[in-house]
Design an enzyme around this catalytic site. Sequence first.
Site, PDB file in Angstrom:
ATOM      1  N   ARG A   1      36.325  13.230  72.319  1.00 14.94           N
ATOM      2  CA  ARG A   1      35.899  13.897  73.559  1.00 14.94           C
ATOM      3  C   ARG A   1      34.881  13.009  74.260  1.00 14.94           C
ATOM      4  O   ARG A   1      33.933  12.533  73.641  1.00 14.94           O
ATOM      5  CB  ARG A   1      35.283  15.252  73.242  1.00 14.94           C
ATOM      6  CG  ARG A   1      36.207  16.084  72.348  1.00 14.94           C
ATOM      7  CD  ARG A   1      36.354  17.506  72.764  1.00 14.94           C
ATOM      8  NE  ARG A   1      37.474  18.087  72.038  1.00 14.94           N
ATOM      9  CZ  ARG A   1      37.653  19.385  71.847  1.00 14.94           C
ATOM     10  NH1 ARG A   1      36.792  20.236  72.337  1.00 14.94           N
ATOM     11  NH2 ARG A   1      38.703  19.816  71.199  1.00 14.94           N
TER      12      ARG A   1
ATOM     13  N   ARG B   1      25.269  19.347  67.744  1.00 13.83           N
ATOM     14  CA  ARG B   1      26.538  19.841  67.208  1.00 13.83           C
ATOM     15  C   ARG B   1      27.769  19.206  67.850  1.00 13.83           C
ATOM     16  O   ARG B   1      28.892  19.640  67.586  1.00 13.83           O
ATOM     17  CB  ARG B   1      26.590  21.344  67.379  1.00 13.83           C
ATOM     18  CG  ARG B   1      26.541  21.723  68.860  1.00 13.83           C
ATOM     19  CD  ARG B   1      26.928  23.129  69.055  1.00 13.83           C
ATOM     20  NE  ARG B   1      25.795  24.004  68.826  1.00 13.83           N
ATOM     21  CZ  ARG B   1      25.863  25.311  68.996  1.00 13.83           C
ATOM     22  NH1 ARG B   1      26.990  25.875  69.353  1.00 13.83           N
ATOM     23  NH2 ARG B   1      24.804  26.051  68.803  1.00 13.83           N
ATOM     24  N   HIS B   2      27.559  18.239  68.733  1.00 10.71           N
ATOM     25  CA  HIS B   2      28.700  17.566  69.366  1.00 10.71           C
ATOM     26  C   HIS B   2      28.674  16.080  69.072  1.00 10.71           C
ATOM     27  O   HIS B   2      27.634  15.444  69.182  1.00 10.71           O
ATOM     28  CB  HIS B   2      28.660  17.729  70.893  1.00 10.71           C
ATOM     29  CG  HIS B   2      28.959  19.110  71.360  1.00 10.71           C
ATOM     30  ND1 HIS B   2      27.974  19.997  71.678  1.00 10.71           N
ATOM     31  CD2 HIS B   2      30.132  19.738  71.561  1.00 10.71           C
ATOM     32  CE1 HIS B   2      28.529  21.148  72.060  1.00 10.71           C
ATOM     33  NE2 HIS B   2      29.839  21.021  71.998  1.00 10.71           N
TER      34      HIS B   2
ATOM     35  N   GLU C   1      32.740  13.591  76.704  1.00 11.07           N
ATOM     36  CA  GLU C   1      31.574  14.149  77.387  1.00 11.07           C
ATOM     37  C   GLU C   1      30.279  13.472  76.952  1.00 11.07           C
ATOM     38  O   GLU C   1      30.165  13.042  75.811  1.00 11.07           O
ATOM     39  CB  GLU C   1      31.449  15.638  77.047  1.00 11.07           C
ATOM     40  CG  GLU C   1      32.039  16.544  78.089  1.00 11.07           C
ATOM     41  CD  GLU C   1      32.203  17.940  77.528  1.00 11.07           C
ATOM     42  OE1 GLU C   1      31.204  18.668  77.476  1.00 11.07           O
ATOM     43  OE2 GLU C   1      33.327  18.278  77.126  1.00 11.07           O
TER      44      GLU C   1
ATOM     45  N   GLU D   1      29.794  27.888  66.694  1.00  7.54           N
ATOM     46  CA  GLU D   1      31.255  27.931  66.749  1.00  7.54           C
ATOM     47  C   GLU D   1      31.840  26.869  65.819  1.00  7.54           C
ATOM     48  O   GLU D   1      31.482  25.704  65.903  1.00  7.54           O
ATOM     49  CB  GLU D   1      31.743  27.668  68.184  1.00  7.54           C
ATOM     50  CG  GLU D   1      33.259  27.704  68.266  1.00  7.54           C
ATOM     51  CD  GLU D   1      33.822  27.195  69.594  1.00  7.54           C
ATOM     52  OE1 GLU D   1      33.266  27.513  70.654  1.00  7.54           O
ATOM     53  OE2 GLU D   1      34.847  26.484  69.537  1.00  7.54           O
TER      54      GLU D   1
ATOM     55  N   SER E   1      38.311  27.603  67.095  1.00  6.16           N
ATOM     56  CA  SER E   1      38.860  28.399  68.197  1.00  6.16           C
ATOM     57  C   SER E   1      40.352  28.516  67.966  1.00  6.16           C
ATOM     58  O   SER E   1      40.994  27.546  67.566  1.00  6.16           O
ATOM     59  CB  SER E   1      38.656  27.712  69.542  1.00  6.16           C
ATOM     60  OG  SER E   1      37.324  27.812  69.957  1.00  6.16           O
TER      61      SER E   1
ATOM     62  N   ARG F   1      31.643  20.440  61.846  1.00  2.00           N
ATOM     63  CA  ARG F   1      30.904  21.699  62.074  1.00  2.00           C
ATOM     64  C   ARG F   1      30.956  22.609  60.857  1.00  2.00           C
ATOM     65  O   ARG F   1      29.985  23.297  60.546  1.00  2.00           O
ATOM     66  CB  ARG F   1      31.524  22.465  63.243  1.00  2.00           C
ATOM     67  CG  ARG F   1      31.345  21.833  64.582  1.00  2.00           C
ATOM     68  CD  ARG F   1      30.247  22.503  65.382  1.00  2.00           C
ATOM     69  NE  ARG F   1      30.200  21.886  66.689  1.00  2.00           N
ATOM     70  CZ  ARG F   1      30.641  22.467  67.800  1.00  2.00           C
ATOM     71  NH1 ARG F   1      31.105  23.704  67.755  1.00  2.00           N
ATOM     72  NH2 ARG F   1      30.574  21.821  68.944  1.00  2.00           N
TER      73      ARG F   1
HETATM   74  P1  ATP Z   1      32.059  23.881  71.955  1.00  2.00           P
HETATM   75  O1  ATP Z   1      32.169  25.086  72.844  1.00  2.00           O
HETATM   76  O2  ATP Z   1      31.203  24.111  70.760  1.00  2.00           O
HETATM   77  O3  ATP Z   1      31.752  22.625  72.673  1.00  2.00           O
HETATM   78  P2  ATP Z   1      34.905  23.770  72.181  1.00  2.00           P
HETATM   79  O4  ATP Z   1      35.232  25.208  72.409  1.00  2.00           O
HETATM   80  O5  ATP Z   1      34.861  22.849  73.331  1.00  2.00           O
HETATM   81  O6  ATP Z   1      33.528  23.652  71.350  1.00  2.00           O
HETATM   82  P3  ATP Z   1      37.423  23.479  70.852  1.00  2.00           P
HETATM   83  O7  ATP Z   1      38.211  22.820  71.901  1.00  2.00           O
HETATM   84  O8  ATP Z   1      37.570  24.938  70.653  1.00  2.00           O
HETATM   85  O9  ATP Z   1      35.889  23.136  71.086  1.00  2.00           O
HETATM   86  O10 ATP Z   1      37.646  22.650  69.496  1.00  2.00           O
HETATM   87  C1  ATP Z   1      37.887  23.248  68.242  1.00  2.00           C
HETATM   88  C2  ATP Z   1      36.711  23.038  67.307  1.00  2.00           C
HETATM   89  O11 ATP Z   1      36.382  21.661  67.186  1.00  2.00           O
HETATM   90  C3  ATP Z   1      35.427  23.675  67.789  1.00  2.00           C
HETATM   91  O12 ATP Z   1      35.388  25.038  67.439  1.00  2.00           O
HETATM   92  C4  ATP Z   1      34.384  22.868  67.055  1.00  2.00           C
HETATM   93  O13 ATP Z   1      34.246  23.307  65.717  1.00  2.00           O
HETATM   94  C5  ATP Z   1      34.996  21.486  67.012  1.00  2.00           C
HETATM   95  N1  ATP Z   1      34.493  20.643  68.089  1.00  2.00           N
HETATM   96  C6  ATP Z   1      34.834  20.662  69.381  1.00  2.00           C
HETATM   97  N2  ATP Z   1      34.205  19.728  70.087  1.00  2.00           N
HETATM   98  C7  ATP Z   1      33.437  19.056  69.204  1.00  2.00           C
HETATM   99  C8  ATP Z   1      32.547  17.948  69.311  1.00  2.00           C
HETATM  100  N3  ATP Z   1      32.339  17.335  70.472  1.00  2.00           N
HETATM  101  N4  ATP Z   1      31.925  17.504  68.190  1.00  2.00           N
HETATM  102  C9  ATP Z   1      32.143  18.108  67.012  1.00  2.00           C
HETATM  103  N5  ATP Z   1      32.975  19.154  66.852  1.00  2.00           N
HETATM  104  C10 ATP Z   1      33.604  19.637  67.914  1.00  2.00           C
HETATM  105 MG    MG Z   2      36.295  26.475  71.297  1.00  2.00          MG
END
Ligand code: ATP
Ligand code: MG
Length: 421
Positions: free
Chosen positions: A200, A208-209, A202, A344, A347, A395
């Site tokens: 990702r 946590r990211h 961003e 989180e 999802s 996570r």
């Molecule tokens: P968040 O809202 O916490 O940024 P998200 O809803 O964008 O997460 P999802 O697309 O639902 O993320 O991705 C599925 C899972 O992958 C998330 O629930 C999270 O556990 C993990 N995840 C997502 N983005 C990241 C990241 N940048 N770094 C670490 N783990 C991530």
């Molecule tokens: Mg999510």
Amino acid sequence: MSSEGVIEGWVSNVKILGKIAFIEVIDGLNLSPITVVVRKDSGSVDWSKVSAVKLGSAIRVKGVYPEKVVSKKGREIHADEIEILAEPRDLPPIDVTGKTPASFEDYINYRYLALRLPRVRAAFLARSLIVNEIRSFFSERGFLEVHTPKIVKAGAEGGATLFEVDYFGVKAYLAQSPQLYKQMLMCGVPRVFEIGPFFRAEKFSTTRHLNESWGLDVEMGFIKGMEDVLEVLSQLVVHLSHKLNERLGDALRGLGYNVIKPVTSVRVLTYDEALEVLNSLGFNLKWGEDFDPKAEKSLGDYLEEKGVQAYFIVDYPWESKPFYIMKKDEKRGYAFDLDIRGIEVASGGQREHRYEVLRQNLLEKGLNPEDFSFYLEAFKYGMPPHGGFGLGIDRLVMTFLGVQNIRETVLFPRDRFRLVP
Ligand code: ATP
Ligand code: MG
């Protein structure tokens, strides 16, 4: 009975008391050092070598495991032969005795050295255990392990957060999730799972990211409803939390980790219920808004007080979820999050499997069905009802160990400021 053996590892402490040397060595995948006992009088070991052994050296010891261990650390070998395989040429930048703590950054910069320290080592043993258990959990339940491409043409949810790749002159991206591929596979295999990296782009600045992270992706066909997905994921959380506690719980707690308690069941809250709780806690959230980290944390604290560490939030506003989520009614979708201790972790939901409706969903999200034609194609040939989830492995380890920063669970994290090492 005493027995003979060989150990290999790194010297983490040396104590010489007169004619006896006690050399602590971190060996194998152990979480505490083994004490190598050498007696000057025994004659079998070159004492000048032993008394000069340097901290941090890689050594091999042949000897005898005594019947009675006197060392407080619990493991002991009496040396007959010591080979020094490599001596440090510089002073290690991390204190390998563990007495002087290094900076958070240096534990990452010199991860290979930090892995000699029980606390750091334990986190990665926990991670390895969790991944192994995930794999056997799904294999035993009839899921096919798959590997989908990480260089892709389209993103899962649009183009906002993708790393671009020049693919022989064509614009491509690093995969943000296996979402589209795992769904397409539902038209040929009933159940799949994948453990792999996702990317990702961003510019995060949170604990946590990361920009590269590892995920577990699961997709199950022929489901009767979203409940089937919730059931599998809750069984997984129960299983993993038990295994972690059983195998490493005491060791991890001894090293200072605030390990999750064994989960017996995962609580289910609707989005509406979660919203009500949050507003009763002083938030002022409107229906339809996604919960930000502060709200997630407050809900987590509220539930933790009631003894609930893992919970689903179900039936999210469709608006806040991706196009592939099936609508439940006018406003809600068959979508859920799994949160653990206010963070989180996954999802998921039931997917829209009806071609026409799915196409309509794309349009409603302002996406162009043309960009998704390879994906939509798979929905023309008998796509069964299906659902699944994406779970962040980093996570999961983070919340299971109770650490505050995701970087503690990743060997060489990739964030905006970290591309090396
Ligand atoms: P968040 O809202 O916490 O940024 P998200 O809803 O964008 O997460 P999802 O697309 O639902 O993320 O991705 C599925 C899972 O992958 C998330 O629930 C999270 O556990 C993990 N995840 C997502 N983005 C990241 C990241 N940048 N770094 C670490 N783990 C991530
Ligand atoms: Mg999510």
